[in-house]
Enzyme design. Sequence first.
Site, mmCIF file in Angstrom:
data_model
loop_
_atom_site.group_PDB
_atom_site.id
_atom_site.type_symbol
_atom_site.label_atom_id
_atom_site.label_comp_id
_atom_site.label_asym_id
_atom_site.label_seq_id
_atom_site.Cartn_x
_atom_site.Cartn_y
_atom_site.Cartn_z
ATOM 1 C CB CYS A 1 -7.468 -2.140 -14.133
ATOM 2 S SG CYS A 1 -8.677 -1.249 -14.059
ATOM 3 C CB CYS B 1 -9.407 -28.787 12.188
ATOM 4 S SG CYS B 1 -11.330 -28.147 11.664
ATOM 5 C CE1 TYR C 1 -5.238 0.576 -13.576
ATOM 6 C CE2 TYR C 1 -4.047 0.731 -15.315
ATOM 7 C CZ TYR C 1 -5.099 1.038 -14.718
ATOM 8 O OH TYR C 1 -6.139 0.787 -15.468
ATOM 9 C CB CYS D 1 -13.099 -26.952 13.494
ATOM 10 S SG CYS D 1 -11.684 -26.468 13.702
ATOM 11 C CB CYS E 1 -12.663 -4.147 -14.643
ATOM 12 S SG CYS E 1 -11.716 -2.364 -15.485
#
Length: 550
Positions: A18, A126, A65, A131, A15
Amino acid sequence: MPNRKYRLSIEGMTCTSCERHVEEALSTIGAENVEANFRRGEAIFELPEHIDIDKAKGAVNKAHYKAGEAEAIHQQESSALEAEDNYDYDFIVIGSGAAAFSAAIKAVEYGAKVAMIERGTIGGTCVNIGCVPSKTMLRAGEINYLAGHHPFDGLTTSAGPVHLQTLIEQKDVLVKKMRQQKYVDLIDDYGFELIHGEAKFVDEKTIEINGTLLTAQRFLIATGASPAIPDIEGLEHVDYLTSTSLLQLKELPKSLVVIGSGYIGMELGQLFHHLGVTVTLMQRSPRILKNYDPEISQAVLEALTKQGINVITGVAFERIKQHGNMKRVYFSMNGEIKTIDAEQLLIATGRKPNISSIHLEAAKVEIGDRGEIKVDDYLRTSNPRIYAAGDVTMGPQFVYVAAYQGGIAADNAIGGLNRKVNLEVVPSVTFTTPSVASVGLTEEQAKQKGIEVKTSTLPLDAVPRAIVNRETTGLFKLVVEAKTGKVLGVHVVAENAGEVIYAATLAVKFGLTVEDLRETLAPYLTMTEGLKLTALTFDKDVSKLSCCAG
């Protein structure tokens, strides 16, 4: 001495609180300009010369950590460009697709003078021939097929004649609009120069275009790829189609043979089947989707054959001949020569880099075994002035990968950064019906890496969304690390699998576990719920759960 800049991977941040703890811990030992990011699991900071990186790692560990690998970020004060003005441009980009535009835009944001060179149509594969046109046509085919092949009693629907030319014209209007909005208009918005013509290297820092010599401090080659044509006897004498020309047809053929059953062959073959064409898919390998786990291949094969598509695998192509208005393919299977005829023939056996006319040898740029431009982890070629990105490097052939690489190339070439390309977690989607989506490691890939894994496979008939849709051909598969339960790979064959795979990508990228998936609420009657149900199957029989008990 200037400060040294680092990127430090950190486990355990969950979070923004942290992030603050990590930033405070690093600042306490003398780190400067600290920025922690719990979503990326990293902190970027600068250290004075007298502070060792191990001290920074110790500070992170002391804050409860876990510090991981540290990467030095080599950055000049403002940019990577030399303090000289005897170049025509700071950055010349050859090509105009996703990688090219991503790089050009970022380079302009760094303050560089940028030119983009394009010999053909702006926008690359694309938006023009890949695509965008294929996916809008796939949707049309899907609607046509469902009109005559739906699973619901009490509904009377039917599909009338297909006017292919009208569909193609509508597709072309969409392509033109998106090319203008997403590419052409951006040139003026960002202020780089577009030059039409074919670029050829003269030496390591000079190109020739339209008879004019242009120099630049840095270059990016982003010229993409085009259909590769296999060496099959007689093919050169046959009027075959590629993925480009197939989507320009004005009339539907009665029959179509597709040589090659990768994602392009399967998508376009199924498209024409959905429009009413008799389709046969053929390939050399013994199963379709050979790079996927066998369960995925089998589920897709089952879906295609159930719809009436003929799939022939494990063939050796002998020759191809024209017989009247038909193409005849001669192939061998199990020692026996066979033939198949079709009105049209689509060649979909992969793609090759577009490099033949750039004269890379003059720029001392090395080429790989597949004709690709060889690059290092920073997208530099063998000539440190020249970078390459996108399909021309023959990495994952996805537009979003090309755009990502283009941005990194500009960061390194112009911004003076030293960013590595990270393609460990790349989602892929094949837009068939049902669609196929995958991210992370397959079971076989994990085992080849020496990882002990557990897997869970959930058939689609156990997923409520698929049940109510009455479309239950498909599955979910999770590949997890045996000891930790960490999700290593997710593979899905289902309607809207492409929508599901982004959630799976986050799970793989950020090291979520099976337990994390179990304990996260999933909306009922969504296909994404299949992820949670598959996680539950590691120790439960989901068929014994009530509808929402997951």
